[in-house]
Design a protein around this motif. Structure first.
Motif, PDB file in Angstrom:
ATOM      1  N   LEU A 112      -2.744   1.035  -6.208  1.00  8.02           N
ATOM      2  CA  LEU A 112      -2.038   0.670  -4.374  1.00  8.02           C
ATOM      3  C   LEU A 112      -2.385   1.321  -3.173  1.00  8.02           C
ATOM      4  O   LEU A 112      -2.204   1.910  -2.229  1.00  8.02           O
ATOM      5  CB  LEU A 112       0.114   0.708  -4.437  1.00  8.02           C
ATOM      6  CG  LEU A 112       0.629   0.197  -5.521  1.00  8.02           C
ATOM      7  CD1 LEU A 112       1.704   0.440  -5.575  1.00  8.02           C
ATOM      8  CD2 LEU A 112       0.903  -1.210  -4.472  1.00  8.02           C
ATOM      9  N   LYS A 156       0.600  -1.257   0.240  1.00  8.92           N
ATOM     10  CA  LYS A 156       0.083  -0.243   0.550  1.00  8.92           C
ATOM     11  C   LYS A 156       1.477   1.201  -0.363  1.00  8.92           C
ATOM     12  O   LYS A 156       2.012   1.330   0.693  1.00  8.92           O
ATOM     13  CB  LYS A 156      -0.730   0.109   1.261  1.00  8.92           C
ATOM     14  CG  LYS A 156      -1.744   0.770   1.725  1.00  8.92           C
ATOM     15  CD  LYS A 156      -3.041   1.525   2.501  1.00  8.92           C
ATOM     16  CE  LYS A 156      -3.271   2.360   2.676  1.00  8.92           C
ATOM     17  NZ  LYS A 156      -5.129   1.380   2.938  1.00  8.92           N
ATOM     18  N   ILE A 185       7.571  -1.018  -9.250  1.00  2.00           N
ATOM     19  CA  ILE A 185       7.038  -1.163  -7.451  1.00  2.00           C
ATOM     20  C   ILE A 185       8.512  -0.682  -7.532  1.00  2.00           C
ATOM     21  O   ILE A 185       8.932  -0.780  -6.094  1.00  2.00           O
ATOM     22  CB  ILE A 185       6.873  -2.450  -7.205  1.00  2.00           C
ATOM     23  CG1 ILE A 185       5.088  -2.545  -7.459  1.00  2.00           C
ATOM     24  CG2 ILE A 185       6.813  -2.685  -6.012  1.00  2.00           C
ATOM     25  CD1 ILE A 185       4.650  -4.177  -7.233  1.00  2.00           C
ATOM     26  N   ILE A 202      -2.299  -6.378  -8.074  1.00  2.00           N
ATOM     27  CA  ILE A 202      -2.138  -5.528  -9.072  1.00  2.00           C
ATOM     28  C   ILE A 202      -1.997  -5.499 -10.771  1.00  2.00           C
ATOM     29  O   ILE A 202      -2.616  -4.662 -11.332  1.00  2.00           O
ATOM     30  CB  ILE A 202      -0.565  -4.302  -8.793  1.00  2.00           C
ATOM     31  CG1 ILE A 202      -0.973  -3.989  -7.446  1.00  2.00           C
ATOM     32  CG2 ILE A 202      -0.257  -3.890  -9.150  1.00  2.00           C
ATOM     33  CD1 ILE A 202       0.395  -3.930  -6.781  1.00  2.00           C
ATOM     34  N   LEU A 237       6.068   2.807  -0.128  1.00  2.00           N
ATOM     35  CA  LEU A 237       5.090   1.884   0.479  1.00  2.00           C
ATOM     36  C   LEU A 237       5.706   1.572   1.577  1.00  2.00           C
ATOM     37  O   LEU A 237       6.215   2.153   2.234  1.00  2.00           O
ATOM     38  CB  LEU A 237       5.650   0.272  -0.193  1.00  2.00           C
ATOM     39  CG  LEU A 237       5.241   0.942  -2.059  1.00  2.00           C
ATOM     40  CD1 LEU A 237       6.167  -0.256  -2.551  1.00  2.00           C
ATOM     41  CD2 LEU A 237       3.959   0.884  -2.229  1.00  2.00           C
TER      42      LEU A 237
END
Length: 87
Positions: free
Chosen positions: A45, A2, A77, A54, A86
């Motif tokens: 996210l 997240k 990512i 995703i 993140l």
């Protein structure tokens, strides 16, 4: 996975520009520029999601080879991990 921070986004010259709100703006020290796929990943996210969720979100919007899509997501990512975006 997240995002740590909330972002606002806007389209500028065919690219999505994202600016972190609040603490994120200080932590990020600027803004992010990304394409539509990166923008979709960041939008996904906003919620606590798995890598597979995703992949599913991207595949709903874009056609392509599964391995290519997964590699693109992994690279994105990793990039946002290096920026410490993140949780």
């Amino acid at each position: 996975m997240k995002l740590k921070y909330d972002f606002i986004s806007n389209k500028v010259a065919g690219e999505t520009v994202l600016v972190a709100i609040g603490e994120g703006n200080i932590a990020l020290d600027g803004f992010l520029k990304t394409d539509d796929i990166g923008s979709l990943i960041l939008e996904t996210l906003k919620n606590d999601v798995t890598f597979e969720e995703i992949v599913s979100a991207v595949k709903k919007e874009y056609c392509g080879d599964d391995l290519v899509i997964r590699k693109r997501i992994e690279q994105f990512i990793e990039k946002i991990k290096t920026l410490d975006l993140l949780l």
